[in-house]
Design a protein around this motif. Structure first.
Motif, short mmCIF file in Angstrom:
data_model
loop_
_atom_site.label_atom_id
_atom_site.label_comp_id
_atom_site.label_asym_id
_atom_site.label_seq_id
_atom_site.Cartn_x
_atom_site.Cartn_y
_atom_site.Cartn_z
N ALA A 1 2.66 -30.12 30.26
CA ALA A 1 2.59 -30.87 29.00
C ALA A 1 1.14 -31.07 28.55
O ALA A 1 0.82 -30.97 27.35
CB ALA A 1 3.28 -32.22 29.17
N ASN A 2 0.26 -31.31 29.49
CA ASN A 2 -1.16 -31.46 29.15
C ASN A 2 -1.73 -30.14 28.63
O ASN A 2 -2.55 -30.12 27.70
CB ASN A 2 -1.95 -31.93 30.37
N GLU A 3 -1.31 -29.04 29.25
CA GLU A 3 -1.79 -27.73 28.78
C GLU A 3 -1.30 -27.44 27.37
O GLU A 3 -2.06 -26.91 26.53
CB GLU A 3 -1.32 -26.63 29.73
N ALA A 4 -0.02 -27.77 27.08
CA ALA A 4 0.50 -27.56 25.73
C ALA A 4 -0.24 -28.43 24.72
O ALA A 4 -0.58 -27.98 23.61
CB ALA A 4 2.00 -27.84 25.71
N SER A 5 -0.50 -29.69 25.06
CA SER A 5 -1.23 -30.57 24.17
C SER A 5 -2.65 -30.07 23.95
O SER A 5 -3.18 -30.11 22.83
CB SER A 5 -1.25 -32.00 24.75
N GLU A 6 -3.28 -29.60 25.00
CA GLU A 6 -4.64 -29.06 24.87
C GLU A 6 -4.66 -27.82 23.99
O GLU A 6 -5.60 -27.62 23.19
CB GLU A 6 -5.18 -28.73 26.26
N LEU A 7 -3.60 -26.98 24.10
CA LEU A 7 -3.55 -25.79 23.24
C LEU A 7 -3.38 -26.18 21.78
O LEU A 7 -4.02 -25.58 20.89
CB LEU A 7 -2.40 -24.89 23.70
N ARG A 8 -2.56 -27.19 21.49
CA ARG A 8 -2.41 -27.65 20.11
C ARG A 8 -3.71 -28.26 19.58
O ARG A 8 -4.10 -28.02 18.42
CB ARG A 8 -1.26 -28.66 20.02
N ASN A 9 -4.37 -29.05 20.41
CA ASN A 9 -5.65 -29.61 19.99
C ASN A 9 -6.69 -28.52 19.76
O ASN A 9 -7.52 -28.62 18.84
CB ASN A 9 -6.16 -30.60 21.05
N ARG A 10 -6.64 -27.49 20.58
CA ARG A 10 -7.57 -26.39 20.39
C ARG A 10 -7.31 -25.68 19.07
O ARG A 10 -8.24 -25.27 18.37
CB ARG A 10 -7.43 -25.40 21.55
N LEU A 11 -6.03 -25.54 18.71
CA LEU A 11 -5.70 -24.94 17.42
C LEU A 11 -6.24 -25.79 16.27
O LEU A 11 -6.80 -25.26 15.29
CB LEU A 11 -4.19 -24.78 17.28
N THR A 12 -6.09 -27.10 16.39
CA THR A 12 -6.60 -27.99 15.33
C THR A 12 -8.11 -27.84 15.19
O THR A 12 -8.64 -27.78 14.06
CB THR A 12 -6.23 -29.44 15.65
N ARG A 13 -8.81 -27.81 16.32
CA ARG A 13 -10.26 -27.65 16.26
C ARG A 13 -10.66 -26.30 15.68
O ARG A 13 -11.60 -26.22 14.86
CB ARG A 13 -10.86 -27.82 17.66
N ARG A 14 -9.95 -25.26 16.05
CA ARG A 14 -10.26 -23.93 15.52
C ARG A 14 -9.96 -23.85 14.02
O ARG A 14 -10.69 -23.19 13.26
CB ARG A 14 -9.48 -22.87 16.28
N GLN A 15 -8.88 -24.50 13.58
CA GLN A 15 -8.57 -24.51 12.15
C GLN A 15 -9.65 -25.25 11.37
O GLN A 15 -10.07 -24.81 10.29
CB GLN A 15 -7.21 -25.16 11.92
N SER A 16 -10.12 -26.38 11.90
CA SER A 16 -11.19 -27.12 11.22
C SER A 16 -12.47 -26.29 11.14
O SER A 16 -13.14 -26.24 10.10
CB SER A 16 -11.46 -28.43 11.96
N ALA A 17 -12.80 -25.61 12.25
CA ALA A 17 -13.99 -24.77 12.24
C ALA A 17 -13.85 -23.61 11.28
O ALA A 17 -14.80 -23.22 10.59
CB ALA A 17 -14.27 -24.27 13.66
N LEU A 18 -12.63 -23.03 11.22
CA LEU A 18 -12.41 -21.91 10.30
C LEU A 18 -12.52 -22.36 8.85
O LEU A 18 -13.15 -21.65 8.03
CB LEU A 18 -11.03 -21.31 10.57
N GLU A 19 -11.94 -23.49 8.50
CA GLU A 19 -12.03 -23.97 7.12
C GLU A 19 -13.47 -24.27 6.74
O GLU A 19 -13.90 -23.98 5.60
CB GLU A 19 -11.16 -25.22 6.95
N ALA A 20 -14.24 -24.81 7.67
CA ALA A 20 -15.65 -25.07 7.38
C ALA A 20 -16.40 -23.76 7.16
O ALA A 20 -17.23 -23.64 6.23
CB ALA A 20 -16.28 -25.86 8.52
N SER A 21 -16.08 -22.76 7.97
CA SER A 21 -16.71 -21.45 7.80
C SER A 21 -16.31 -20.80 6.48
O SER A 21 -17.15 -20.20 5.78
CB SER A 21 -16.35 -20.54 8.98
N LEU A 22 -15.04 -20.93 6.10
CA LEU A 22 -14.59 -20.35 4.83
C LEU A 22 -15.25 -21.05 3.65
O LEU A 22 -15.59 -20.39 2.65
CB LEU A 22 -13.06 -20.47 4.73
N ARG A 23 -15.45 -22.34 3.76
CA ARG A 23 -16.12 -23.06 2.66
C ARG A 23 -17.56 -22.60 2.51
O ARG A 23 -18.06 -22.42 1.39
CB ARG A 23 -16.05 -24.57 2.90
N ARG A 24 -18.22 -22.41 3.65
CA ARG A 24 -19.62 -21.96 3.58
C ARG A 24 -19.74 -20.56 2.98
O ARG A 24 -20.68 -20.26 2.25
CB ARG A 24 -20.24 -21.98 4.97
#
Length: 427
Positions: free
Chosen positions: A216-239
């Motif tokens: 369960a911790n691994e699944a939660s960490e994978l979802r959190n990682r996706l959220t962080r990667r999505q935020s980083a991607l959106e910031a990169s797309l804006r730039r």
């Protein structure tokens, strides 16, 4: 055909206790049949005792055959592996024995002592091979180098001879190995190994709860990682695309406003001078550029989602394998615990060290070799003393050596194991 190599071990008694009996008792209902190789007896129990006797007397066998006793001490003379057929296959006893013998030839161990045991407790037919790595004549230990690869190629050839390839991944892996590539099945990580080692002593429910919490911790960490990667991607797309897209939106709005202005005279003039056509062409170009930017942004978002989907699927497969591994560990612990009391009965009946019935089947150094060795040792000791007493001391030592050799000859019917430190079998 799927071959699986076991971890090996040092106890033929333990191998017989597991393979020749049911998992929770000393009964043998799951044993379909047994077959022995190179042991001069059809009894699997007696064959295992003989194999243990051979491993215990490896040093004497090497001396009798003139083999130099070099190298490390053999700690695991027991070698085990299994051959499993598909559920829709129904091989006969002769076919299973022949397949086991062919696999031993592929490993280069066809001259070793072995016991074949077939079980009927699973849906797929399978046979286990319990083998003694120590040769019964010259005492050399069989090499297990690249045994997995040898069995893999043999299994592929076996399926080709049967006319049907069932494991296509194995064919691809062997083809890549033939081209010089390194191919290895995925093993557990060091982190997973440490986790298993830390939790294997717990109760079954505690192991399952700990595994569920970890997954369960691994699944939660994978979802959190996706959220962080999505935020980083959106910031990169804006730039990268915010300014070009804003500029295009401004130009498109200006063109649409200019094209949309009303007035009959204005429309006629624009049409006569070609301004209307130029504005429409420019608007189409700007719109295509904006769609291209949106497509590139959507493509990068989709790539991130696909990576997440692959990671999630890989995680689910790994979690399923981990749960299966845990259940096998729990079952193995349960079997070992349930065999605790019943195993004592089998251990008491397993005698190797002072068993004349076992020793009579195994080749042993002759009395002539024993006497020659004793005389040679006595002569060497006498010559080392010097000071003119060589002949006198040699005669005394030779006489003593003869008496020892005669005594050994008279007690030949009571073989004893003098290698108490080897520890392959406990009396």
């Amino acid at each position: 055909m799927i071959p699986r190599v076991g971890p090996g071990g040092s106890s033929f008694q333990g191998a017989g206790l597991y393979y020749l009996h049911d998992k929770d008792a000393l009964t043998s209902e799951r044993v379909a049949f047994t077959h022995t190789l190179n042991t001069h007896t059809d009894s699997p129990d007696r064959s295992l005792k003989l194999m243990a006797w051979t491993a215990l007397h490896q040093r004497e066998l090497k001396q009798a055959a003139g083999v130099v006793a070099t190298g490390r001490k053999l700690e695991k003379p027991v070698y085990t592996y299994s051959l499993a057929w598909a559920q829709d296959e129904t091989p006969s006893r002769e076919e299973m024995v022949r397949a086991a013998q062919d696999s031993l030839k592929a490993l280069g161990m066809e001259d070793r002592q072995a016991v074949l045991v077939s079980h009927n407790d699973t849906q797929h037919p399978h046979i286990h091979v319990i083998l003694n790595r120590v040769h019964p004549e010259h005492g050399r230990a069989a090499s297990t180098s690249k045994d997995h690869l040898k069995l893999s190629k043999w299994a592929e050839a076996y399926e080709r001879d049967q006319g049907k390839i069932r494991v296509h991944a194995r064919v691809n892996h062997n083809a890549r190995r033939d081209r010089g590539q390194f191919v290895k099945n995925e093993n557990i990580t060091r982190e997973e190994y440490d986790w298993v080692k830390q939790h294997r002593s717990l109760d079954p429910e505690a192991i399952r709860d700990a595994r569920s919490s970890r997954q369960a911790n691994e699944a939660s960490e994978l979802r959190n990682r996706l959220t962080r990667r999505q935020s980083a991607l959106e910031a990169s797309l804006r730039r990268e695309y915010a300014k070009p897209r804003a500029k295009l939106d401004k130009e498109i709005s200006a063109l649409e406003e200019r094209i949309g202005k009303k007035g009959l005279f204005r429309a006629v003039v624009r049409k006569l001078f070609g301004a209307e056509k130029r504005d429409q062409t420019q608007l189409a170009s700007l719109t295509a550029s904006r769609k291209a930017i949106e497509a590139r942004m959507a493509e990068r978002r989709d790539a991130l989602k696909q990576d997440y989907a692959r990671d999630w699927e890989k995680m689910e497969r790994r979690h399923a394998a981990e749960r299966i591994r845990d259940e096998r560990m729990i079952e193995r612990k349960r079997s070992e615990g349930s065999r605790g009391r019943s195993g004592e009965v089998a251990r008491k009946s397993f005698r190797v060290r002072a068993n004349a019935e076992t020793a009579q089947h195994a080749p042993a150094p002759s009395e002539r070799d024993r006497m020659a060795k004793a005389l040679s040792d006595a002569a060497r000791k006498a010559e080392s003393e010097g000071d003119g007493k060589t002949r006198e001391v040699s005669d005394k030592r030779l006489e003593r050596a003869k008496r020892r050799a005669e005594g050994a000859k008279r007690s030949r019917s009571r073989p004893r194991n003098r290698d108490h430190d080897k520890g392959y079998e406990r009396e």
